[in-house]
Scaffold this motif. Structure first.
Motif, PDB file in Angstrom:
ATOM      1  N   ILE A 192       0.487 -16.484   5.556  1.00 14.37           N
ATOM      2  CA  ILE A 192       1.893 -16.167   5.274  1.00 14.37           C
ATOM      3  C   ILE A 192       1.952 -15.257   4.051  1.00 14.37           C
ATOM      4  CG2 ILE A 192       4.142 -17.120   4.635  1.00 14.37           C
ATOM      5  CD1 ILE A 192       3.323 -19.686   6.154  1.00 14.37           C
ATOM      6  N   ALA A 193       2.537 -14.077   4.218  1.00 14.09           N
ATOM      7  CA  ALA A 193       2.635 -13.112   3.126  1.00 14.09           C
ATOM      8  C   ALA A 193       3.538 -13.646   2.019  1.00 14.09           C
ATOM      9  CB  ALA A 193       3.173 -11.787   3.649  1.00 14.09           C
ATOM     10  N   ILE A 194       3.161 -13.378   0.778  1.00 14.41           N
ATOM     11  CA  ILE A 194       3.866 -13.898  -0.386  1.00 14.41           C
ATOM     12  C   ILE A 194       4.559 -12.750  -1.115  1.00 14.41           C
ATOM     13  CG2 ILE A 194       3.620 -15.097  -2.595  1.00 14.41           C
ATOM     14  CD1 ILE A 194       1.083 -16.428  -1.433  1.00 14.41           C
ATOM     15  N   TYR A 195       5.885 -12.774  -1.144  1.00 16.28           N
ATOM     16  CA  TYR A 195       6.673 -11.755  -1.841  1.00 16.28           C
ATOM     17  C   TYR A 195       7.348 -12.394  -3.041  1.00 16.28           C
ATOM     18  CZ  TYR A 195       5.880  -8.726   2.153  1.00 16.28           C
ATOM     19  OH  TYR A 195       5.278  -7.955   3.123  1.00 16.28           O
ATOM     20  N   CYS A 196       6.899 -11.999  -4.230  1.00 14.59           N
ATOM     21  CA  CYS A 196       7.376 -12.614  -5.465  1.00 14.59           C
ATOM     22  C   CYS A 196       8.441 -11.738  -6.124  1.00 14.59           C
ATOM     23  CB  CYS A 196       6.221 -12.809  -6.445  1.00 14.59           C
ATOM     24  SG  CYS A 196       5.010 -14.026  -5.898  1.00 14.59           S
ATOM     25  N   ALA A 197       9.579 -12.320  -6.426  1.00 14.05           N
ATOM     26  CA  ALA A 197      10.613 -11.607  -7.159  1.00 14.05           C
ATOM     27  C   ALA A 197      10.180 -11.514  -8.625  1.00 14.05           C
ATOM     28  CB  ALA A 197      11.940 -12.343  -7.034  1.00 14.05           C
ATOM     29  N   ALA A 198       9.866 -10.304  -9.069  1.00 13.80           N
ATOM     30  CA  ALA A 198       9.343 -10.107 -10.426  1.00 13.80           C
ATOM     31  C   ALA A 198       9.659  -8.695 -10.895  1.00 13.80           C
ATOM     32  CB  ALA A 198       7.834 -10.347 -10.447  1.00 13.80           C
ATOM     33  N   LEU A 199       9.669  -8.506 -12.200  1.00 11.59           N
ATOM     34  CA  LEU A 199      10.021  -7.208 -12.764  1.00 11.59           C
ATOM     35  C   LEU A 199       8.828  -6.268 -12.886  1.00 11.59           C
ATOM     36  CD1 LEU A 199      12.452  -8.353 -15.636  1.00 11.59           C
ATOM     37  CD2 LEU A 199      13.065  -7.368 -13.423  1.00 11.59           C
ATOM     38  N   THR A 200       7.616  -6.816 -12.873  1.00 17.10           N
ATOM     39  CA  THR A 200       6.432  -5.995 -13.098  1.00 17.10           C
ATOM     40  C   THR A 200       5.691  -5.720 -11.787  1.00 17.10           C
ATOM     41  OG1 THR A 200       5.112  -7.985 -13.549  1.00 17.10           O
ATOM     42  CG2 THR A 200       6.108  -6.879 -15.433  1.00 17.10           C
ATOM     43  N   ALA A 201       5.105  -4.515 -11.695  1.00 14.26           N
ATOM     44  CA  ALA A 201       4.309  -4.089 -10.530  1.00 14.26           C
ATOM     45  C   ALA A 201       5.070  -4.315  -9.233  1.00 14.26           C
ATOM     46  CB  ALA A 201       2.974  -4.821 -10.505  1.00 14.26           C
ATOM     47  N   SER A 202       6.362  -4.008  -9.267  1.00 15.09           N
ATOM     48  CA  SER A 202       7.228  -4.344  -8.140  1.00 15.09           C
ATOM     49  C   SER A 202       7.613  -3.113  -7.331  1.00 15.09           C
ATOM     50  CB  SER A 202       8.502  -5.023  -8.639  1.00 15.09           C
ATOM     51  OG  SER A 202       8.195  -6.209  -9.333  1.00 15.09           O
ATOM     52  N   GLU A 203       7.910  -3.356  -6.059  1.00 15.11           N
ATOM     53  CA  GLU A 203       8.506  -2.369  -5.182  1.00 15.11           C
ATOM     54  C   GLU A 203       9.881  -2.882  -4.745  1.00 15.11           C
ATOM     55  OE1 GLU A 203       5.949  -1.563  -1.888  1.00 15.11           O
ATOM     56  OE2 GLU A 203       4.321  -0.769  -3.124  1.00 15.11           O
ATOM     57  N   GLU A 204      10.758  -1.973  -4.371  1.00 17.87           N
ATOM     58  CA  GLU A 204      12.088  -2.392  -3.963  1.00 17.87           C
ATOM     59  C   GLU A 204      12.005  -3.239  -2.690  1.00 17.87           C
ATOM     60  OE1 GLU A 204      14.636   1.012  -3.825  1.00 17.87           O
ATOM     61  OE2 GLU A 204      14.596   1.260  -6.006  1.00 17.87           O
ATOM     62  N   TYR A 205      12.800  -4.294  -2.680  1.00 18.02           N
ATOM     63  CA  TYR A 205      12.691  -5.306  -1.622  1.00 18.02           C
ATOM     64  C   TYR A 205      12.956  -4.764  -0.230  1.00 18.02           C
ATOM     65  CZ  TYR A 205      17.763  -5.652  -1.007  1.00 18.02           C
ATOM     66  OH  TYR A 205      19.076  -5.375  -0.703  1.00 18.02           O
ATOM     67  N   HIS A 206      13.863  -3.800  -0.099  1.00 18.43           N
ATOM     68  CA  HIS A 206      14.310  -3.376   1.219  1.00 18.43           C
ATOM     69  C   HIS A 206      13.322  -2.472   1.958  1.00 18.43           C
ATOM     70  CE1 HIS A 206      15.727  -0.329  -1.635  1.00 18.43           C
ATOM     71  NE2 HIS A 206      15.575   0.541  -0.637  1.00 18.43           N
ATOM     72  N   VAL A 207      12.238  -2.045   1.280  1.00 23.83           N
ATOM     73  CA  VAL A 207      11.234  -1.213   1.963  1.00 23.83           C
ATOM     74  C   VAL A 207      10.048  -2.051   2.445  1.00 23.83           C
ATOM     75  CG1 VAL A 207      11.899   0.822   0.653  1.00 23.83           C
ATOM     76  CG2 VAL A 207      10.020  -0.625  -0.194  1.00 23.83           C
ATOM     77  N   GLN A 208      10.116  -3.370   2.267  1.00 20.32           N
ATOM     78  CA  GLN A 208       9.039  -4.255   2.704  1.00 20.32           C
ATOM     79  C   GLN A 208       9.231  -4.634   4.171  1.00 20.32           C
ATOM     80  OE1 GLN A 208       6.685  -4.538   0.395  1.00 20.32           O
ATOM     81  NE2 GLN A 208       8.105  -3.394  -0.930  1.00 20.32           N
ATOM     82  N   ASN A 209       8.140  -5.088   4.778  1.00 16.39           N
ATOM     83  CA  ASN A 209       8.193  -5.576   6.160  1.00 16.39           C
ATOM     84  C   ASN A 209       8.227  -7.096   6.139  1.00 16.39           C
ATOM     85  OD1 ASN A 209       7.918  -6.232   8.842  1.00 16.39           O
ATOM     86  ND2 ASN A 209       5.834  -5.455   9.047  1.00 16.39           N
ATOM     87  N   PHE A 210       9.411  -7.648   6.374  1.00 20.23           N
ATOM     88  CA  PHE A 210       9.582  -9.099   6.374  1.00 20.23           C
ATOM     89  C   PHE A 210       9.571  -9.687   7.783  1.00 20.23           C
ATOM     90  CE2 PHE A 210      12.170  -8.023   2.420  1.00 20.23           C
ATOM     91  CZ  PHE A 210      11.174  -8.404   1.535  1.00 20.23           C
ATOM     92  N   GLN A 211       9.138  -8.887   8.769  1.00 23.45           N
ATOM     93  CA  GLN A 211       9.144  -9.388  10.143  1.00 23.45           C
ATOM     94  C   GLN A 211       7.954 -10.303  10.426  1.00 23.45           C
ATOM     95  OE1 GLN A 211      10.306  -6.423  13.198  1.00 23.45           O
ATOM     96  NE2 GLN A 211      10.537  -5.007  11.483  1.00 23.45           N
ATOM     97  N   LYS A 212       6.905 -10.159   9.635  1.00 20.53           N
ATOM     98  CA  LYS A 212       5.749 -11.041   9.777  1.00 20.53           C
ATOM     99  C   LYS A 212       6.037 -12.368   9.065  1.00 20.53           C
ATOM    100  CE  LYS A 212       3.952  -8.558   5.788  1.00 20.53           C
ATOM    101  NZ  LYS A 212       2.946  -7.634   5.290  1.00 20.53           N
ATOM    102  N   ALA A 213       5.097 -13.293   9.150  1.00 22.12           N
ATOM    103  CA  ALA A 213       5.254 -14.573   8.448  1.00 22.12           C
ATOM    104  C   ALA A 213       5.422 -14.304   6.953  1.00 22.12           C
ATOM    105  CB  ALA A 213       4.051 -15.465   8.706  1.00 22.12           C
ATOM    106  N   THR A 214       6.532 -14.781   6.390  1.00 22.05           N
ATOM    107  CA  THR A 214       6.940 -14.346   5.046  1.00 22.05           C
ATOM    108  C   THR A 214       7.409 -15.508   4.194  1.00 22.05           C
ATOM    109  OG1 THR A 214       7.604 -12.144   5.809  1.00 22.05           O
ATOM    110  CG2 THR A 214       8.641 -12.951   3.787  1.00 22.05           C
TER     111      THR A 214
END
Length: 268
Positions: A192-214
């Motif tokens: 399961i992919a881990i997406y952490c809400a954080a200010l450092t080394a971050s990319e904007e949330y809406h360009v991620q692929n959340f269709q896989k196990a997330t």
């Protein structure tokens, strides 16, 4: 005829107050107090076992109690209480004349069951404020996600303020608690992919692929996520802020990301 309690000095009244006020009592007894029709209905739908129903007949009728009993998987005791007792034990001002003693559930990772190959999970690390926890659970219910994990919990799930602020959504979604290490290990084993809400080394949330196990992971507003999460993150994500401040309430941030994931999944 139902049993009756008319004195506020009754030992059962004192027992109810203990369950309301003390986390230690809830954990020891494996029980908690639940108030209101909507919350009780959701608990019954969630297969919770009701121990005892207390009702004030001027607000909650015998007929209403009978309808609830038909939904129960067991035969709970029913006790009619006086106005004085009701006012003593009602934690909320809008309790609708009914309170119940309910058995808690076990919330371990081993009890989690996913019904699809690409589950969507919301994880909160060390949340303390019952209002935030309740709001996170409401988001989980609104999005119909697969589970909520609470890492390093600071407050027990059956705290009256969590039950109240979640408007019963504590009963509608799978919930597990565990240490950060245990939860990370669980996610990694299940890919399961881990997406952490954080200010450092971050990319904007809406360009991620959340269709896989997330798994979407949020921390406290004061300290954010621990290094252990950031070191095991698939990708740190950020919500673009267009105002003067660089953060928002944790439950609002979680809702934004969760509903983007649901949009990508065509809300299925």
């Amino acid at each position: 005829m139902y049993k009756q309690i008319t004195s506020t000095q009754n030992s059962t009244v004192k027992y109810i107050l203990q369950l309301q006020e003390k986390s230690r009592s809830r954990k020891k007894e494996g029980k908690f107090i639940l108030e209101g029709f909507r919350e009780l209905t959701l608990a019954l739908e969630g297969q919770y076992t009701i121990d005892t129903i207390f009702f004030f007949p001027e607000i909650c009728t015998h007929e209403s109690v009978q309808k609830l009993l038909k939904k129960a998987t067991n035969a709970p005791d029913c006790i009619e209480i006086s106005k004085e007792v009701y006012q003593k034990i009602a934690y909320r001002t809008s309790t609708e004349g009914i309170l119940t003693i309910v058995h808690t559930k076990t919330h371990t990772l081993e009890h989690i069951r996913f019904h699809n190959e690409n589950p969507l999970i919301l994880i909160a690390e060390a949340p303390e404020k019952p209002g935030n926890i309740g709001a996170l659970l409401r988001t989980a219910d609104a999005a119909n996600i697969d589970a909520v994990f609470i890492a390093n919990p600071k407050t027990d799930l059956y705290n009256p303020n969590i039950v109240r602020s979640s408007v019963g959504c504590v009963f509608t979604t799978q919930i597990a608690t565990g240490s950060t290490s245990e939860i990370i290990s669980f996610l990694q084993k299940k890919n399961i992919a881990i997406y952490c809400a954080a200010l450092t080394a971050s990319e904007e949330y809406h360009v991620q692929n959340f269709q896989k196990a997330t798994a979407v992971v949020v921390g406290t507003e004061a300290t954010g996520l621990s290094d252990e999460w950031l070191q095991n993150s698939t990708q740190n994500i950020i919500i673009p802020m267009q105002g003067k401040i660089d953060s928002m309430n944790v439950s609002v941030a979680a809702a934004i990301v969760i509903f983007e994931a649901k949009r990508q999944r065509n809300f299925s």
